[in-house]
Design a protein around this motif. Structure first.
Motif, short mmCIF file in Angstrom:
data_model
loop_
_atom_site.label_atom_id
_atom_site.label_comp_id
_atom_site.label_asym_id
_atom_site.label_seq_id
_atom_site.Cartn_x
_atom_site.Cartn_y
_atom_site.Cartn_z
N UNK A 34 7.54 -5.44 -7.18
CA UNK A 34 6.63 -5.42 -5.78
C UNK A 34 6.76 -3.37 -5.18
N UNK A 35 7.78 -3.17 -5.15
CA UNK A 35 8.00 -1.53 -4.88
C UNK A 35 8.95 -0.63 -5.65
N UNK A 36 8.60 -0.92 -7.02
CA UNK A 36 9.55 -0.18 -7.77
C UNK A 36 8.83 -0.18 -9.13
N UNK A 37 8.55 1.22 -9.84
CA UNK A 37 8.23 1.42 -11.06
C UNK A 37 9.31 1.58 -11.80
N UNK A 38 9.54 0.92 -13.02
CA UNK A 38 10.67 0.98 -13.92
C UNK A 38 10.17 0.31 -15.32
N UNK A 39 11.03 0.62 -16.39
CA UNK A 39 10.83 0.18 -17.53
C UNK A 39 9.47 0.39 -18.28
N UNK A 69 0.79 -1.35 0.02
CA UNK A 69 0.01 0.01 0.02
C UNK A 69 0.95 1.14 0.07
N UNK A 70 2.01 1.25 0.62
CA UNK A 70 2.89 2.52 0.65
C UNK A 70 3.41 2.87 -0.75
N UNK A 71 3.70 1.86 -1.28
CA UNK A 71 4.19 2.01 -2.73
C UNK A 71 3.16 2.40 -3.58
N UNK A 72 1.95 1.83 -3.65
CA UNK A 72 0.89 2.54 -4.61
C UNK A 72 0.50 3.68 -4.24
N UNK A 73 0.55 4.30 -2.66
CA UNK A 73 -0.05 5.51 -2.36
C UNK A 73 1.02 6.52 -2.99
N UNK A 74 2.36 6.03 -3.09
CA UNK A 74 3.30 7.20 -3.43
C UNK A 74 3.10 7.20 -5.08
N UNK A 75 2.80 6.29 -5.72
CA UNK A 75 2.53 6.61 -7.26
C UNK A 75 1.13 7.38 -7.37
N UNK A 110 1.78 18.30 -17.16
CA UNK A 110 3.16 17.86 -17.43
C UNK A 110 3.56 16.60 -17.02
N UNK A 111 4.94 16.27 -16.63
CA UNK A 111 5.35 15.01 -16.46
C UNK A 111 6.08 14.84 -15.08
N UNK A 112 6.10 13.48 -14.45
CA UNK A 112 6.93 13.34 -13.20
C UNK A 112 7.81 12.30 -13.56
N UNK A 113 8.92 12.27 -13.63
CA UNK A 113 9.89 11.19 -14.18
C UNK A 113 10.35 10.60 -12.69
N UNK A 114 9.89 9.13 -12.67
CA UNK A 114 10.26 8.25 -11.77
C UNK A 114 11.56 7.68 -11.90
N UNK A 115 11.97 7.41 -13.17
CA UNK A 115 13.39 7.21 -13.73
C UNK A 115 13.54 7.79 -15.19
N UNK A 116 14.64 7.46 -15.77
CA UNK A 116 14.71 8.30 -17.18
C UNK A 116 13.79 7.64 -18.09
#
Length: 309
Positions: A128-133, A61-67, A75-81
């Motif tokens: 589980x706790x990381x958005x990427x790719x 839940x903390x990861x989901x809430x952070x997203x 505009x945009x929010x960059x979680x990574x490149x």
């Protein structure tokens, strides 16, 4: 029983920076391909909105809430490149989850034989706790968990033929003997995971690596020898396909040389196992595929196979 096609206009609202390969035109290309008259028998449904309870089947839940909290008003929010939130991203991702879980509901209750979820963003790189790719929430993984929680599926097999290894799905199910994750992908390539030695705590992670330049023969051999026997032996109650089409020879992000017929062949092979062990139950979710022509033709071949044509 019929094949279900699930999509939603919200998939177009996940905007990306100019030049990004994971763009709304991908979904438009898929939709145009599936407008051909031979796809008229498809049952077409708009994806419902997935719930936070469904998301937390695989993500804390903390990861989901952070997203959710990072979602911009403009505009945009960059979680990574590579991985970018826009104002339409969260709804698109939740519709993808809602579509995948609805597909599971329809297939598990016998209302449809199988289903294809044509949504974006993709999901198989989301850990589980990381958005990427390009991925935020792992729709294929959530579909598997939903089948277990709501329909009592004891064993679910996730088969991933996206050219990039699904590190997120592997991360989520690494220690779970009730879910088989089987991937065929190019190595070395992003994200750098997916070595055959990565087998999971219970041996239910199966990774088969292809080399740059490999084509139909190598892919079919890998599938026949490395993937299909493991899925067959697992005797799944449901097969979920992470259907990326970026192993197509036209795709700019990899160097595997598959043709549309290879995806149709792989689909039929998995359908045979589903018929034998799972009452035909198979749910496919769109992952990658970044050349629009290759994506459209490959999707058409895959969905045609699902329909039995």
């Amino acid at each position: 029983m019929t094949t279900l096609l699930i999509t939603h206009p919200a998939g177009l609202l996940h905007a990306m920076p100019i030049g990004h390969p994971e763009r709304p035109d991908r979904l438009r290309a898929v939709e145009r391909a599936l407008e051909d008259e031979r796809f008229a028998p498809l049952i077409r449904v708009e994806a419902p909105l997935g719930t936070l309870e469904q998301v937390t089947l695989c993500h804390p839940e903390p990861y989901v809430q952070a997203i959710l909290d990072a979602s911009p008003r403009e505009g945009f929010v960059y979680l990574d490149a590579d991985t970018t939130l826009s104002p339409g991203t969260v709804e698109a991702a939740l519709r993808g989850i809602g579509g995948a879980t609805f597909a599971v509901d329809e297939v598990m209750t016998g209302k449809a034989r199988n289903a294809f979820c044509a949504m974006r963003p993709p999901g198989h790189h989301a850990e589980r706790e990381r958005a990427m790719g390009f991925c935020f929430f792992n729709s294929a993984a959530i579909a598997a968990r939903h089948a277990q929680k709501e329909h009592g599926a004891e064993r679910v097999a996730i088969v991933d033929w996206d050219v990039h290894h699904g590190n997120g799905t592997q991360d989520i199910f690494w220690s779970d003997p009730s879910v088989l994750y089987a991937s065929v992908h190019e190595m070395p390539l992003y994200p750098g995971t997916g070595a055959p030695s990565e087998r999971g705590t219970h041996g239910t992670i199966v990774n088969v690596a292809l080399a740059a330049g490999d084509g139909s023969d190598e892919f079919r051999d890998a599938f026949d020898i490395g993937i299909l026997p493991r899925v067959m032996a697992f005797r799944p109650d449901l097969i979920v396909v992470s259907a990326g089409f970026d192993a197509h020879w036209r795709d700019p992000l990899a160097d595997i040389n598959l043709r549309e017929a290879d995806f149709a062949w792989a689909t039929r092979k998995l359908m045979e196992i589903a018929d034998r062990h799972a009452g035909g139950r198979l749910v496919s979710v769109l992952e990658g595929g970044y050349d629009l022509e290759g994506l459209a033709k490959s999707t058409a071949a895959h969905v045609g196979a699902l329909m039995g044509s």
